[in-house]
Design an enzyme around this catalytic site. Structure first.
Site, PDB file in Angstrom:
ATOM      1  N   SER A  90     -33.718  36.917  28.627  1.00 16.91           N
ATOM      2  CA  SER A  90     -33.724  37.587  29.930  1.00 16.91           C
ATOM      3  C   SER A  90     -35.074  37.616  30.622  1.00 16.91           C
ATOM      4  CB  SER A  90     -33.189  39.018  29.792  1.00 16.91           C
ATOM      5  OG  SER A  90     -31.789  38.995  29.626  1.00 16.91           O
ATOM      6  N   LYS A  93     -35.091  36.050  33.957  1.00 20.03           N
ATOM      7  CA  LYS A  93     -34.816  36.795  35.188  1.00 20.03           C
ATOM      8  C   LYS A  93     -36.063  36.934  36.058  1.00 20.03           C
ATOM      9  CE  LYS A  93     -31.008  39.617  33.310  1.00 20.03           C
ATOM     10  NZ  LYS A  93     -30.744  38.857  32.079  1.00 20.03           N
ATOM     11  N   TYR A 176     -27.558  47.261  33.946  1.00 20.36           N
ATOM     12  CA  TYR A 176     -28.198  45.984  33.629  1.00 20.36           C
ATOM     13  C   TYR A 176     -27.135  44.907  33.448  1.00 20.36           C
ATOM     14  CZ  TYR A 176     -31.546  42.845  31.314  1.00 20.36           C
ATOM     15  OH  TYR A 176     -32.358  41.786  30.978  1.00 20.36           O
ATOM     16  N   GLU A 298     -39.968  45.133  35.052  1.00 21.33           N
ATOM     17  CA  GLU A 298     -39.834  46.578  34.854  1.00 21.33           C
ATOM     18  C   GLU A 298     -41.228  47.137  34.640  1.00 21.33           C
ATOM     19  OE1 GLU A 298     -37.107  46.502  31.581  1.00 21.33           O
ATOM     20  OE2 GLU A 298     -35.648  45.380  32.775  1.00 21.33           O
ATOM     21  N   LYS A 341     -41.136  42.758  30.333  1.00 19.62           N
ATOM     22  CA  LYS A 341     -39.746  42.301  30.274  1.00 19.62           C
ATOM     23  C   LYS A 341     -39.455  41.820  28.859  1.00 19.62           C
ATOM     24  CE  LYS A 341     -35.705  41.647  32.040  1.00 19.62           C
ATOM     25  NZ  LYS A 341     -35.130  41.978  30.714  1.00 19.62           N
ATOM     26  N   THR A 342     -38.308  42.231  28.353  1.00 19.29           N
ATOM     27  CA  THR A 342     -37.801  41.718  27.088  1.00 19.29           C
ATOM     28  C   THR A 342     -36.837  40.574  27.356  1.00 19.29           C
ATOM     29  OG1 THR A 342     -35.952  43.272  27.076  1.00 19.29           O
ATOM     30  CG2 THR A 342     -37.980  43.969  25.969  1.00 19.29           C
ATOM     31  N   GLY A 343     -36.608  39.754  26.338  1.00 18.55           N
ATOM     32  CA  GLY A 343     -35.632  38.681  26.458  1.00 18.55           C
ATOM     33  C   GLY A 343     -35.077  38.312  25.095  1.00 18.55           C
ATOM     34  N   SER A 344     -33.766  38.107  25.032  1.00 16.52           N
ATOM     35  CA  SER A 344     -33.126  37.770  23.756  1.00 16.52           C
ATOM     36  C   SER A 344     -31.979  36.803  23.972  1.00 16.52           C
ATOM     37  CB  SER A 344     -32.565  39.031  23.076  1.00 16.52           C
ATOM     38  OG  SER A 344     -33.555  40.008  22.871  1.00 16.52           O
TER      39      SER A 344
END
Length: 391
Positions: A90, A93, A176, A298, A341-344
């Site tokens: 993510s 994004k 989300y 964020e 920002k996190t992403g997985s």
């Protein structure tokens, strides 16, 4: 500038793996100190969650450091480097938001426009009353985290959107959602008259100076594409899906991602419209707790405690509806913020965070989807050390 390189051996789980580190700076003492900070933050996480490989990149006032741990593939034993391709989930994004912001600055779209303006097939649906900004900030009324399983092509996607009805009043709840920001990116691309992939690969990534970032990895770079690993330890890569590139499908390297972070902190010369667009993604539109929602990013007032950062990246923020406090007018971009920002994906876990006022940032890319709190803890520890190295 030559890169200093050293290799250390350490244990991750029960296997012996190599750790390598390189830096684009001559400050050996500062770099050596950072190496130990990063090692002490990252190695326990890799051991606890059986993470095969991680690439960590740091920037301090424009000086880049790279720290590489473990392997990109357990099967081949190929080592992780700053040029290893990881799925960033993510964090994709933030690229989608940058493209849409560039379209806005360039006059191709206006964030206040209704979604149906850019796709006539949606006319007569709930999207007559939903703006592009609503889509880009997850406030369209409750679009779900993922598409239903049977939405697996373009026609079914359009049919799904046409039949969908908001659960909440538009602009009141943050939910989300990949279908929300995915449609945001899709419509932004339509406003520019080209496909999303074409605009990313042919325009945005080159403008950002990213030479190893892709929505689809080309065949001649597959050797650098890490394998992710599932919970049961099997090699895995992301499965293509509807609007995947817009929401979670970008693959990148630590070297490219730290360059992207620096672009977001205003370093380096670039197209004036792109610079405006990048800055505009950090406009704050509403708050949930201590978190301020931008476009893709964020944000939090800085300095911030670890508990506040963990709360803003909690499961409740991902899986539940959260009432928003709208900022009217929106909060202009401010340097005294921590932006993250996190992403997985099923096989990868990533996290990026930076503080423009301090000109510090960190990128953490891993080929296993390990818990978000562990990422936040490690990054917070690293950023605290970075602040000590910045002026």
């Amino acid at each position: 500038m030559k890169r200093a390189t050293m290799q250390l051996l350490g244990a991750v789980s029960t296997a012996s793996v190599s750790f390598s580190v390189s830096a684009q700076v001559a400050d050996a003492d500062g770099h050596h100190r950072l190496w130990w900070v990063v090692k002490e933050a990252i190695q326990p996480v890799m051991e606890k969650y059986d993470v095969p490989g991680m690439a960590v990149a740091i920037t301090v006032e424009g000086k880049r450091h790279f720290f590489n741990f473990g392997v990109a593939s357990k099967e081949s034993g190929q080592k992780t480097t700053e040029n290893t391709l990881f799925e960033i989930g993510s964090i994709s994004k933030t690229f989608t938001a940058t493209l849409a912001s560039y379209a806005n600055v360039s006059g191709s779209l206006a964030l206040a426009d209704r979604a149906t303006k850019y796709h006539p097939a949606l006319a007569g649906s709930s999207f007559d009353q939903i703006s592009l900004l609503d889509l880009g900030t997850y406030t369209a009324g409750g679009l779900p985290l993922q598409f239903p399983a049977d939405v697996n092509n373009h026609d079914r996607m359009i049919a799904y959107y046409r039949g969908w009805r908001p659960k909440y009043t538009v602009g009141t709840q943050r939910v989300y959602s990949n279908p929300s920001i995915g449609l945001f990116g899709y419509l932004a691309a339509k406003s520019m008259g080209r496909s999303f992939d074409e605009l990313m690969q042919g325009q945005l990534f080159p403008m950002l100076g990213l030479t190893h970032t892709y929505t689809a990895v080309p065949q001649d770079r597959m050797r650098d594409y890490a394998y992710g690993y599932s919970k049961d330890g099997k090699p895995i890569r992301v499965t293509p899906g509807v609007l995947d590139a817009e929401a979670y499908g970008v693959k990148s390297t630590a070297a490219d991602m730290i360059r992207f972070i620096e672009a977001n902190m205003g370093s380096g010369g670039r197209d004036n419209r792109l610079a405006q667009a990048i800055t505009a993604t950090r406009t704050g539109y509403y708050k949930v707790g201590d978190m301020t929602q931008g476009l893709g990013w964020e944000m939090y007032p800085y300095p911030i405690s670890l508990d506040q950062l963990l709360a803003g990246n909690s499961e409740a923020m991902i899986f539940k509806a959260n009432k928003i406090i709208k900022m009217e007018p929106p909060l202009p971009p401010r340097p005294e913020m921590l932006i993250n920002k996190t992403g997985s994906t099923n096989g990868f876990g990533a996290y990026v965070a930076f503080v423009p006022a301090k000109q510090i940032g960190v990128v953490m890319l891993a080929n296993k989807n390990y818990p978000v709190p562990a990422r936040i803890n490690a990054a917070h520890r690293i950023l605290s050390a970075l602040e000590g190295q910045s002026n």
